[in-house]
Scaffold this motif. Structure first.
Motif, PDB file in Angstrom:
ATOM      1  N   THR A 179       4.778   0.194  -9.580  1.00 40.29           N
ATOM      2  CA  THR A 179       4.654  -0.537  -8.398  1.00 40.29           C
ATOM      3  C   THR A 179       4.865   0.644  -7.352  1.00 40.29           C
ATOM      4  N   ALA A 180       3.899   1.092  -6.438  1.00 40.09           N
ATOM      5  CA  ALA A 180       3.926   2.070  -5.438  1.00 40.09           C
ATOM      6  C   ALA A 180       4.703   1.570  -4.194  1.00 40.09           C
ATOM      7  N   ILE A 181       5.008   2.592  -3.383  1.00 38.29           N
ATOM      8  CA  ILE A 181       5.762   1.904  -2.222  1.00 38.29           C
ATOM      9  C   ILE A 181       4.634   1.492  -1.344  1.00 38.29           C
ATOM     10  N   ALA A 182       3.530   1.808  -1.281  1.00 37.61           N
ATOM     11  CA  ALA A 182       2.684   0.810  -0.395  1.00 37.61           C
ATOM     12  C   ALA A 182       2.423  -0.515  -0.938  1.00 37.61           C
ATOM     13  N   GLU A 183       2.612  -0.793  -2.205  1.00 38.65           N
ATOM     14  CA  GLU A 183       2.319  -2.115  -2.751  1.00 38.65           C
ATOM     15  C   GLU A 183       3.807  -2.900  -2.558  1.00 38.65           C
ATOM     16  N   THR A 184       4.822  -2.165  -2.528  1.00 39.91           N
ATOM     17  CA  THR A 184       5.899  -3.099  -2.022  1.00 39.91           C
ATOM     18  C   THR A 184       6.056  -3.623  -0.639  1.00 39.91           C
ATOM     19  N   LEU A 185       5.803  -2.361   0.106  1.00 44.08           N
ATOM     20  CA  LEU A 185       5.370  -2.727   1.553  1.00 44.08           C
ATOM     21  C   LEU A 185       4.688  -3.570   1.972  1.00 44.08           C
ATOM     22  N   ALA A 186       3.387  -3.623   1.186  1.00 40.71           N
ATOM     23  CA  ALA A 186       2.351  -4.519   1.799  1.00 40.71           C
ATOM     24  C   ALA A 186       2.717  -5.993   1.151  1.00 40.71           C
ATOM     25  N   GLN A 187       3.396  -6.278   0.180  1.00 43.61           N
ATOM     26  CA  GLN A 187       3.799  -7.515   0.002  1.00 43.61           C
ATOM     27  C   GLN A 187       4.876  -8.080   0.747  1.00 43.61           C
ATOM     28  N   SER A 188       5.579  -7.429   1.185  1.00 41.43           N
ATOM     29  CA  SER A 188       6.811  -7.670   2.460  1.00 41.43           C
ATOM     30  C   SER A 188       6.077  -8.099   3.530  1.00 41.43           C
ATOM     31  N   ILE A 189       4.995  -7.516   3.959  1.00 43.35           N
ATOM     32  CA  ILE A 189       4.336  -7.519   5.086  1.00 43.35           C
ATOM     33  C   ILE A 189       3.349  -9.066   4.955  1.00 43.35           C
ATOM     34  N   ALA A 190       2.807  -9.097   3.986  1.00 43.76           N
ATOM     35  CA  ALA A 190       2.111 -10.330   3.613  1.00 43.76           C
ATOM     36  C   ALA A 190       2.847 -11.579   3.595  1.00 43.76           C
ATOM     37  N   ALA A 191       4.200 -11.461   3.191  1.00 46.79           N
ATOM     38  CA  ALA A 191       5.215 -12.558   3.151  1.00 46.79           C
ATOM     39  C   ALA A 191       5.814 -12.970   4.350  1.00 46.79           C
ATOM     40  N   LEU A 192       5.600 -12.254   5.691  1.00 43.92           N
ATOM     41  CA  LEU A 192       6.111 -12.605   6.754  1.00 43.92           C
ATOM     42  C   LEU A 192       5.441 -13.703   7.533  1.00 43.92           C
ATOM     43  N   ASP A 193       6.556 -14.432   8.049  1.00 41.96           N
ATOM     44  CA  ASP A 193       6.182 -15.807   8.803  1.00 41.96           C
ATOM     45  C   ASP A 193       6.371 -15.416  10.318  1.00 41.96           C
ATOM     46  N   VAL A 194       5.408 -15.526  11.284  1.00 40.88           N
ATOM     47  CA  VAL A 194       5.618 -15.070  12.707  1.00 40.88           C
ATOM     48  C   VAL A 194       6.489 -16.147  13.211  1.00 40.88           C
ATOM     49  N   LEU A 231      -4.896  -9.527   6.504  1.00 45.43           N
ATOM     50  CA  LEU A 231      -5.120  -8.892   5.307  1.00 45.43           C
ATOM     51  C   LEU A 231      -4.353  -9.393   4.134  1.00 45.43           C
ATOM     52  N   SER A 232      -4.731  -9.231   2.742  1.00 43.84           N
ATOM     53  CA  SER A 232      -4.169  -9.471   1.652  1.00 43.84           C
ATOM     54  C   SER A 232      -3.275  -8.291   1.061  1.00 43.84           C
ATOM     55  N   PRO A 233      -2.292  -8.573   0.343  1.00 45.85           N
ATOM     56  CA  PRO A 233      -1.579  -7.384  -0.148  1.00 45.85           C
ATOM     57  C   PRO A 233      -2.434  -6.162  -0.775  1.00 45.85           C
ATOM     58  N   ARG A 234      -3.341  -6.523  -1.284  1.00 47.50           N
ATOM     59  CA  ARG A 234      -4.498  -5.512  -1.724  1.00 47.50           C
ATOM     60  C   ARG A 234      -5.178  -4.731  -0.644  1.00 47.50           C
ATOM     61  N   GLN A 235      -5.630  -5.491   0.080  1.00 49.96           N
ATOM     62  CA  GLN A 235      -6.326  -4.917   1.157  1.00 49.96           C
ATOM     63  C   GLN A 235      -5.352  -4.211   2.133  1.00 49.96           C
ATOM     64  N   LEU A 236      -4.166  -4.416   2.321  1.00 53.72           N
ATOM     65  CA  LEU A 236      -3.019  -3.757   2.905  1.00 53.72           C
ATOM     66  C   LEU A 236      -2.776  -2.584   2.523  1.00 53.72           C
ATOM     67  N   VAL A 237      -2.835  -2.461   1.056  1.00 53.99           N
ATOM     68  CA  VAL A 237      -2.631  -1.028   0.283  1.00 53.99           C
ATOM     69  C   VAL A 237      -3.733  -0.122   0.421  1.00 53.99           C
ATOM     70  N   ASP A 238      -4.834  -0.685   0.419  1.00 55.95           N
ATOM     71  CA  ASP A 238      -5.925   0.174   0.748  1.00 55.95           C
ATOM     72  C   ASP A 238      -6.151   0.608   2.321  1.00 55.95           C
ATOM     73  N   ALA A 239      -5.605  -0.285   3.176  1.00 54.49           N
ATOM     74  CA  ALA A 239      -5.853   0.190   4.489  1.00 54.49           C
ATOM     75  C   ALA A 239      -4.682   1.310   4.651  1.00 54.49           C
ATOM     76  N   LEU A 240      -3.524   1.176   4.198  1.00 54.23           N
ATOM     77  CA  LEU A 240      -2.442   2.447   4.250  1.00 54.23           C
ATOM     78  C   LEU A 240      -3.020   3.462   3.549  1.00 54.23           C
ATOM     79  N   ARG A 260      -3.083   4.105  -3.811  1.00 54.67           N
ATOM     80  CA  ARG A 260      -1.912   3.088  -3.668  1.00 54.67           C
ATOM     81  C   ARG A 260      -0.673   4.098  -3.609  1.00 54.67           C
ATOM     82  N   THR A 261      -0.720   5.342  -4.226  1.00 55.63           N
ATOM     83  CA  THR A 261       0.472   6.322  -4.090  1.00 55.63           C
ATOM     84  C   THR A 261       0.481   7.089  -2.889  1.00 55.63           C
TER      85      THR A 261
END
Length: 477
Positions: A29-44, A196-205, A252-253
């Motif tokens: 699990t890459a750092i960007a993947e962990t970060l993306a999961q955290s971002i996608a889980a946020l509720d404004v 964006l989904s977690p996968r899309q966020l990883v690609d964006a980063l 992703r790395t």
């Protein structure tokens, strides 16, 4: 075919083996993947009130700064260089632009006078990158204020946390942290706002890593490129997020890879990567952002405070020399070459000269936008005092965790007068109030040519922006 150069062949085999080992030794699990999961889980709806408040304060600050710089030559040049008109707002201008171009113009204007917010742990200037990127993306794609709030919070948090992985090393490598970390933060913030989904966020980063840049050679002669860095990072972040949304694959790395972001911009593949992911979404460094009372390099601020206080105690003619204890990490940007810093080449160069800033505060009693014109930095009284200012490196200086100031002035009669400033005013230890920021906004808006009624209407719009549509048309022209 046998190689005619056995030693070269052996070297190639070793290098290939190292490359293969590195490529096969990738994290599950890459750092960007962990970060993306955290971002996608946020509720404004669950953002802490302190985070929302800080994002509202950022809006107040950056809009005022965009207005104050709107008629400056560097903003006019940036606007003239954009040939992609669209529906998005360049604050203070009648012409509308594409989302990327609006982010470029707004970010450049906001950062242009070096009067924007600072994250002291980096240091980075987050508002000038993240707010223009997220607002432009939301305006273009019809998003509402709630997702804009989420995007700004995520972008600022990501950018600031990245700056803590390998403190000072990005500057030492010759890059501007706001530019390189800002591109990543803008991609994360826009990605969050656009859902964006977690996968899309990883690609964006991953894609943002190849778009980042920004060298600090502007220091040599006070060129304009530092001003461009925030706007460029903002528009690059939008591009990276849209590519990620469209399925364009990025590594992703991107952060920890042997050829990754930190290897490129900080000359290390190590660092404290836990600073990026640990507590993301529950512990918010965004709440500690500092707002500037002076329009110049942040690390000069405590020394300006000291210089102003000295100016009330002694006369400039009585001073033989002023010695400043400084953090080693500030020397190459704010102190050297010392002769050039004591006599800045132009007004913009003066913003990154601690000797000039100290002398201006001492002689004039304050430091404001008017102190960084080409004429102001040629003031003989200020330059005479700046020539008496030098530095010594204090190995115990806490930079970049805390920005402090210490001046030891030797007088003609042999006596010593000292002043200390234990922190940056406007930062976590002594924050500016909402009233302070609104006063700063009104002064900046006036400087930029807006009358009081228009400035107050803009403040009212900003106050409700996160609770309605992202509608910025009232800020045009």
């Amino acid at each position: 075919m046998r190689c005619a150069f056995p030693a070269l062949a052996a070297g190639l085999q070793v290098n290939l083996a190292q490359t293969n080992m590195a490529s096969n030794d990738l994290p599950r699990t890459a750092i960007a993947e962990t970060l993306a999961q955290s971002i996608a889980a946020l509720d404004v709806a669950k953002l802490p009130q302190g985070v929302r408040r800080k994002c509202e304060e950022l809006l107040i600050d950056v809009v005022g700064l965009a207005v104050t710089a709107r008629s400056e030559d560097y903003v006019k040049s940036t606007l003239a260089a954009c040939d992609d008109d669209g529906s998005c707002t360049a604050i203070g201008h009648a012409r509308t632009l594409s989302a990327a171009a609006a982010a470029l113009v707004n970010g450049t204007a906001i950062h242009g006078e070096d009067f924007d917010d600072t994250f002291e742990g980096g240091p980075v200037h987050a508002g000038a990158v993240i707010v223009p990127a997220v607002l432009a993306a939301c305006e273009r794609h019809g998003c509402d204020g709630k997702v804009a709030l989420l995007g700004i919070a995520v972008g600022v948090e990501t950018m600031c946390r990245l700056s803590m992985v390998a403190p000072t090393l990005t500057h030492k490598a010759g890059f501007h942290p706001t530019a390189v970390f800002g591109t990543m933060g803008a991609a994360a913030g826009v990605g969050a706002a656009l859902g964006l989904s977690p996968r899309q966020l990883v690609d964006a980063l991953g894609n943002a890593g190849s778009m980042a840049g920004g060298i600090i050679e502007y220091l040599a002669e006070g060129a304009w490129t530092k001003r461009l860095h925030a706007g460029w990072a903002a528009q690059a972040g939008i591009r990276a997020a849209l590519l990620g949304r469209a399925g364009f694959s990025g590594p992703r790395t991107v952060f920890e890879g042997v050829h990754g972001f930190f290897y490129a911009f900080a000359r290390t593949s190590g660092g404290d990567f836990a600073a990026v992911t640990d507590g993301f979404g529950t512990l918010w460094v965004t709440e500690t952002l500092a707002f500037k009372p002076y329009p110049c390099g942040t690390m000069t601020h405590p020394y300006i405070d000291c210089g102003r206080r000295l100016g009330r105690r002694v006369r400039a003619d009585d001073i033989v020399e002023m010695v400043c204890d400084v953090g080693e990490g500030t020397v190459h940007r704010l102190w050297e070459p010392l002769a050039a810093k004591q006599h800045p080449a132009n007004g913009y160069a003066g913003k990154f000269s601690t000797p000039y800033c100290i002398a201006a505060g001492f002689v004039r009693g304050n430091v404001a936008l008017s102190d960084f014109t080409d004429e102001a930095v040629c003031d003989p009284a200020v330059l005479a005092l700046a020539a008496k200012v030098r530095y010594r490196i204090d190995p115990q200086n806490p930079y970049p965790k805390n920005f402090t100031g210490h001046i030891r002035a030797t007088l003609r009669d042999g006596s010593i007068v000292e002043e200390r400033q234990p922190h940056m005013r406007g930062g976590a230890h002594e924050p500016l109030t909402r009233a302070d920021l609104e006063e700063k906004f009104m002064l900046n808006a006036k400087h930029g040519g807006w009358n009081e009624a228009r400035a107050k209407a803009a403040l009212q719009l900003i106050a409700g922006l996160f609770d309605g549509p992202v509608e910025l048309s009232e800020m045009r022209g």
